[in-house]
Design a protein around this motif. Structure first.
Motif, PDB file in Angstrom:
ATOM      1  N   VAL A   1       1.003  -1.213   0.136  1.00 47.46           N
ATOM      2  CA  VAL A   1      -0.357   0.067  -0.369  1.00 47.46           C
ATOM      3  C   VAL A   1       0.645   1.615   0.378  1.00 47.46           C
ATOM      4  N   LEU A   2       1.873   1.181   0.649  1.00 49.00           N
ATOM      5  CA  LEU A   2       2.525   2.550   1.058  1.00 49.00           C
ATOM      6  C   LEU A   2       3.751   2.717  -0.279  1.00 49.00           C
ATOM      7  N   ASP A   3       3.654   1.608  -0.449  1.00 48.06           N
ATOM      8  CA  ASP A   3       4.521   2.104  -1.237  1.00 48.06           C
ATOM      9  C   ASP A   3       3.988   2.172  -3.359  1.00 48.06           C
ATOM     10  N   ARG A   4       2.537   1.679  -3.286  1.00 42.30           N
ATOM     11  CA  ARG A   4       1.730   2.513  -4.272  1.00 42.30           C
ATOM     12  C   ARG A   4       0.908   3.958  -4.654  1.00 42.30           C
ATOM     13  N   LEU A   5       1.541   4.143  -2.444  1.00 42.83           N
ATOM     14  CA  LEU A   5       0.419   5.826  -2.476  1.00 42.83           C
ATOM     15  C   LEU A   5       1.893   6.408  -3.013  1.00 42.83           C
ATOM     16  N   SER A   6       2.988   6.236  -2.713  1.00 45.45           N
ATOM     17  CA  SER A   6       4.569   7.068  -2.761  1.00 45.45           C
ATOM     18  C   SER A   6       4.663   7.244  -4.527  1.00 45.45           C
ATOM     19  N   ASP A   7       4.254   6.099  -5.509  1.00 45.52           N
ATOM     20  CA  ASP A   7       4.355   5.951  -6.624  1.00 45.52           C
ATOM     21  C   ASP A   7       3.528   7.480  -6.680  1.00 45.52           C
ATOM     22  N   TRP A   8       1.822   6.980  -6.384  1.00 41.40           N
ATOM     23  CA  TRP A   8       1.072   8.556  -6.980  1.00 41.40           C
ATOM     24  C   TRP A   8       1.578   9.634  -6.448  1.00 41.40           C
ATOM     25  N   GLN A   9       2.548   9.550  -5.470  1.00 48.87           N
ATOM     26  CA  GLN A   9       2.645  10.864  -4.926  1.00 48.87           C
ATOM     27  C   GLN A   9       3.073  11.351  -5.725  1.00 48.87           C
ATOM     28  N   VAL A  10       4.579  10.496  -6.038  1.00 46.42           N
ATOM     29  CA  VAL A  10       5.492  11.036  -6.668  1.00 46.42           C
ATOM     30  C   VAL A  10       4.847  11.315  -8.000  1.00 46.42           C
ATOM     31  N   ALA A  11       4.135  10.528  -9.148  1.00 43.01           N
ATOM     32  CA  ALA A  11       3.822  10.911 -10.069  1.00 43.01           C
ATOM     33  C   ALA A  11       3.125  12.049 -10.581  1.00 43.01           C
ATOM     34  N   GLY A  12       1.856  12.450  -9.506  1.00 45.66           N
ATOM     35  CA  GLY A  12       1.027  13.841  -9.443  1.00 45.66           C
ATOM     36  C   GLY A  12       1.103  14.377  -8.633  1.00 45.66           C
ATOM     37  N   GLY A  13       1.222  13.555  -7.498  1.00 47.79           N
ATOM     38  CA  GLY A  13       0.745  14.243  -6.440  1.00 47.79           C
ATOM     39  C   GLY A  13      -0.698  14.024  -5.126  1.00 47.79           C
ATOM     40  N   LEU A  14      -0.824  13.798  -4.229  1.00 46.85           N
ATOM     41  CA  LEU A  14      -1.660  13.542  -3.529  1.00 46.85           C
ATOM     42  C   LEU A  14      -2.241  14.439  -3.540  1.00 46.85           C
ATOM     43  N   ASP A  15      -3.489  15.222  -3.051  1.00 46.33           N
ATOM     44  CA  ASP A  15      -4.380  15.995  -2.399  1.00 46.33           C
ATOM     45  C   ASP A  15      -4.640  15.172  -0.720  1.00 46.33           C
ATOM     46  N   GLY A  16      -4.552  14.260  -0.632  1.00 45.05           N
ATOM     47  CA  GLY A  16      -5.525  13.965   0.144  1.00 45.05           C
ATOM     48  C   GLY A  16      -5.706  12.304   0.591  1.00 45.05           C
ATOM     49  N   ILE A  17      -5.540  11.526   0.850  1.00 46.91           N
ATOM     50  CA  ILE A  17      -5.958  10.505   1.139  1.00 46.91           C
ATOM     51  C   ILE A  17      -7.006   9.664   2.408  1.00 46.91           C
ATOM     52  N   VAL A  18      -8.106   8.953   1.823  1.00 46.77           N
ATOM     53  CA  VAL A  18      -9.287   8.995   2.423  1.00 46.77           C
ATOM     54  C   VAL A  18      -9.289   7.505   2.434  1.00 46.77           C
ATOM     55  N   LEU A  19      -9.195   7.054   4.450  1.00 47.61           N
ATOM     56  CA  LEU A  19      -9.547   5.729   4.303  1.00 47.61           C
ATOM     57  C   LEU A  19     -11.061   5.115   5.300  1.00 47.61           C
ATOM     58  N   GLY A  20     -10.677   3.565   4.482  1.00 47.80           N
ATOM     59  CA  GLY A  20     -12.446   3.392   4.422  1.00 47.80           C
ATOM     60  C   GLY A  20     -12.324   2.710   5.866  1.00 47.80           C
ATOM     61  N   ASP A  21     -13.238   2.667   6.655  1.00 49.83           N
ATOM     62  CA  ASP A  21     -13.506   1.927   7.800  1.00 49.83           C
ATOM     63  C   ASP A  21     -14.131   0.579   8.356  1.00 49.83           C
ATOM     64  N   GLY A  22     -13.780   0.074   7.677  1.00 46.34           N
ATOM     65  CA  GLY A  22     -14.440  -1.979   7.608  1.00 46.34           C
ATOM     66  C   GLY A  22     -13.300  -2.408   7.401  1.00 46.34           C
ATOM     67  N   THR A  23     -13.647  -3.947   7.364  1.00 49.50           N
ATOM     68  CA  THR A  23     -13.229  -4.434   8.166  1.00 49.50           C
ATOM     69  C   THR A  23     -11.859  -4.832   8.466  1.00 49.50           C
ATOM     70  N   GLY A  24     -10.806  -4.536   7.313  1.00 47.43           N
ATOM     71  CA  GLY A  24      -9.197  -4.616   7.917  1.00 47.43           C
ATOM     72  C   GLY A  24      -8.464  -3.103   8.476  1.00 47.43           C
ATOM     73  N   ARG A  25      -9.888  -2.659   8.866  1.00 46.70           N
ATOM     74  CA  ARG A  25      -9.013  -0.994   8.954  1.00 46.70           C
ATOM     75  C   ARG A  25      -8.148  -0.170  10.350  1.00 46.70           C
ATOM     76  N   HIS A  26      -7.801  -2.065  10.947  1.00 48.27           N
ATOM     77  CA  HIS A  26      -7.466  -2.413  12.186  1.00 48.27           C
ATOM     78  C   HIS A  26      -5.855  -2.541  11.742  1.00 48.27           C
ATOM     79  N   GLY A  27      -5.876  -2.985  10.855  1.00 44.26           N
ATOM     80  CA  GLY A  27      -4.113  -3.298   9.968  1.00 44.26           C
ATOM     81  C   GLY A  27      -3.137  -2.685   9.359  1.00 44.26           C
ATOM     82  N   CYS A  28      -4.123  -1.285   9.011  1.00 48.27           N
ATOM     83  CA  CYS A  28      -3.261   0.142   7.791  1.00 48.27           C
ATOM     84  C   CYS A  28      -2.860   0.642   9.436  1.00 48.27           C
ATOM     85  N   ARG A  29      -3.983   0.628  10.270  1.00 49.40           N
ATOM     86  CA  ARG A  29      -2.585   1.502  11.699  1.00 49.40           C
ATOM     87  C   ARG A  29      -1.318   1.368  11.868  1.00 49.40           C
TER      88      ARG A  29
END
Length: 75
Positions: free
Chosen positions: A37-65
């Motif tokens: 996940v972090l690699d893909r988000l970093s790629d998107w940030q480098v390629a064109g920037g990110l103005d924000g990230i929306v994190l779902g609040d479902g099944t696996g949200r604790h794993g992303c913490r």
């Protein structure tokens, strides 16, 4: 352009989507293992920037913490 990344965490995989909120277009999407996940988000940030990230609040949200503050980008 306003680019937002959406992260839908699961137990072993995460859904990712990159959208342009001005043109209402999906720019990219993927399902990746949690460790990529972090690699893909970093790629998107480098390629064109990110103005924000929306994190779902479902099944696996604790794993992303484990990514914690690393999910935040500075402009």
């Amino acid at each position: 352009m306003s680019r937002l990344a959406g992260v839908d965490p699961g137990r072993s995989k995460c859904g990712l989507v990159l959208v342009d909120t001005e043109s209402l277009q999906v720019l990219s999407g993927a399902v990746v293992i949690c460790e990529q996940v972090l690699d893909r988000l970093s790629d998107w940030q480098v390629a064109g920037g990110l103005d924000g990230i929306v994190l779902g609040d479902g099944t696996g949200r604790h794993g992303c913490r484990s990514c914690g503050p690393s999910l935040l980008f500075s402009r």
